[in-house]
Design an enzyme around this catalytic site. Structure first.
Site, PDB file in Angstrom:
ATOM      1  N   HIS A 131       0.819  -1.119   0.123  1.00 18.01           N
ATOM      2  CA  HIS A 131       0.171   0.002   0.082  1.00 18.01           C
ATOM      3  C   HIS A 131       1.037   1.249  -0.148  1.00 18.01           C
ATOM      4  O   HIS A 131       1.041   2.012   0.989  1.00 18.01           O
ATOM      5  CB  HIS A 131      -1.028   0.013   1.321  1.00 18.01           C
ATOM      6  CG  HIS A 131      -2.140   1.012   1.314  1.00 18.01           C
ATOM      7  ND1 HIS A 131      -2.296   1.697   0.007  1.00 18.01           N
ATOM      8  CD2 HIS A 131      -2.946   1.441   2.069  1.00 18.01           C
ATOM      9  CE1 HIS A 131      -3.415   2.380   0.352  1.00 18.01           C
ATOM     10  NE2 HIS A 131      -3.859   2.063   1.547  1.00 18.01           N
ATOM     11  N   ASP A 219      -2.430  -1.754  12.189  1.00 18.92           N
ATOM     12  CA  ASP A 219      -3.381  -1.817  11.331  1.00 18.92           C
ATOM     13  C   ASP A 219      -4.365  -3.070  11.649  1.00 18.92           C
ATOM     14  O   ASP A 219      -4.180  -3.647  12.577  1.00 18.92           O
ATOM     15  CB  ASP A 219      -2.810  -2.245   9.779  1.00 18.92           C
ATOM     16  CG  ASP A 219      -3.797  -2.122   8.706  1.00 18.92           C
ATOM     17  OD1 ASP A 219      -4.797  -1.606   8.893  1.00 18.92           O
ATOM     18  OD2 ASP A 219      -3.425  -2.663   7.496  1.00 18.92           O
TER      19      ASP A 219
HETATM   20  N1  NVA Z   1      -4.442  -3.972   5.607  1.00 19.96           N
HETATM   21  C1  NVA Z   1      -5.789  -3.244   5.230  1.00 19.96           C
HETATM   22  C2  NVA Z   1      -5.431  -1.830   4.797  1.00 19.96           C
HETATM   23  C3  NVA Z   1      -6.563  -0.989   4.706  1.00 19.96           C
HETATM   24  C4  NVA Z   1      -6.473   0.280   4.128  1.00 19.96           C
HETATM   25  C5  NVA Z   1      -6.335  -4.170   4.070  1.00 19.96           C
HETATM   26  O1  NVA Z   1      -5.647  -4.586   3.088  1.00 19.96           O
HETATM   27  O2  NVA Z   1      -7.730  -4.072   4.146  1.00 19.96           O
HETATM   28  N1   CP Z   2      -6.268   3.928   4.523  1.00 21.13           N
HETATM   29  C1   CP Z   2      -6.838   3.377   3.379  1.00 21.13           C
HETATM   30  O1   CP Z   2      -6.290   3.237   2.389  1.00 21.13           O
HETATM   31  O2   CP Z   2      -8.378   3.610   3.543  1.00 21.13           O
HETATM   32  P1   CP Z   2      -9.483   3.230   2.437  1.00 21.13           P
HETATM   33  O3   CP Z   2      -9.661   1.964   2.660  1.00 21.13           O
HETATM   34  O4   CP Z   2     -10.665   3.975   3.187  1.00 21.13           O
HETATM   35  O5   CP Z   2      -9.002   3.942   1.088  1.00 21.13           O
END
Ligand code: NVA
Ligand code: CP
Length: 306
Positions: A131, A219
């Site tokens: 990310h 997270d």
């Molecule tokens: N680790 C989480 C981040 C969300 C912004 C996901 O992948 O769902």
């Molecule tokens: N942190 C983040 O990517 O948030 P969303 O899933 O709301 O885009």
């Protein structure tokens, strides 16, 4: 193809990345002063979301509009991608009409496959592996509050997930030490660990990981796509909740970050986002500014008048 993409922070040099977050600070200031800055007039960003989003969608869409351009939201439910059109075919067609494409997807290979056929920049808006856009915002936020992160220590508490992998890349690129505390079996991807070498330490004890840390981040315990494992994970990760008390063991002046959305009472204590050490709201806002800097770098400026 010739376009430059942003799929991983390793695609950029450390200087470029620091330049991007500094530019994010400048663009934030321009916006706060109400200065109109529209270099991307007439430019269009396509946004493919295979997973849910609040921040990523809003920040890219608002960011494009503020830069003078537009953004189009595409969900697999309403496009032929959801009905099995090959990714490479979609990339050829979409990139013939758009000026950049942001993709939030499951397998990271969906991004690399799309990028391989795209004539325009492709941006990773989150994959199962990484990310990177979130890390631009996190690094900008640290810079604003504490100055350069180079030489500092960061603790990642909880799941060795896509965010954790991106923290590993950031440790290499922004030059900090990373201590990851996770339960056995939930370590970050071995490929990223191997690349980082001694820069990253994997521990079991969250207290040991936060000792001396200037930044603590966590997270959710079950990421998008892992809904079936949520109950099991809730049990496994219980000792990894970040609380005010845990932060008390970190370095003086420690900051706390969470990419959001957060589950209060799970990965963070109920009160943590209200703690003065938490900068999660600034971090969320900085998605807008940091990604505007990214769009400014990647998207060709406006057409010439005829
Ligand atoms: N680790 C989480 C981040 C969300 C912004 C996901 O992948 O769902
Ligand atoms: N942190 C983040 O990517 O948030 P969303 O899933 O709301 O885009």
């Amino acid at each position: 193809m010739s376009a430059r993409h942003f799929l991983s922070m390793m695609d950029y040099t450390p200087d470029e990345l620091v330049g991007l977050i500094r530019r994010g600070v400048e663009l934030k200031d321009l916006r706060n002063r109400g200065v109109l800055f529209e270099p991307l007039k007439n430019r269009v960003l396509g946004m493919i979301f295979e997973k849910a989003s609040t921040r990523t969608r809003l920040s890219f869409e608002a960011g494009m509009i503020q830069l003078g351009g537009q953004a189009i939201f595409l969900s697999p439910r309403d496009t032929q991608l959801g009905r099995g059109e090959p990714i490479g075919d979609a990339a050829i067609v979409m990139s013939s009409m758009l000026d950049a494409v942001m993709i939030r997807t499951f397998a990271h290979s969906n991004l690399t496959e799309f990028a391989a056929k795209s004539r325009v920049p492709v941006i990773n808006g989150l994959s199962d592996d990484l990310h990177p856009c979130q890390l631009l915002a996190d690094m900008q936020t640290f810079l604003e509050h504490r100055g350069s992160i180079a030489g500092k220590t960061v603790a990642w508490i909880g799941d060795g997930n896509n965010m954790c992998n991106s923290y590993i890349e950031a440790a290499m690129q922004f030059d900090f030490q990373l201590k990851v505390a996770c339960p056995e079996g939930y370590e970050p991807d071995a490929r990223f660990l191997a690349l980082a070498g001694e820069r990253v330490q994997v521990l079991r004890d969250p207290r040991e990981a936060v000792a001396g840390a200037h930044l603590v981040s966590t997270d959710v315990w079950a990421s998008m796509g892992q809904e079936d494992e949520a109950q099991l994970r809730l049990q496994r990760f219980k000792p990894y909740q970040v609380s005010r008390e845990l932060l008390d063991h970190a370095a003086e002046g420690v900051l706390f970050m969470h990419c959001l959305p957060a589950h209060r009472g799970e990965e963070i204590s109920e009160d943590l986002l209200d703690d003065p050490r938490s900068v999660a709201w600034d971090q969320a806002e900085n998605r807008l500014h940091a990604q505007k800097a990214l769009l400014e770098l990647l998207v060709e400026p406006a057409y010439h008048h005829a």
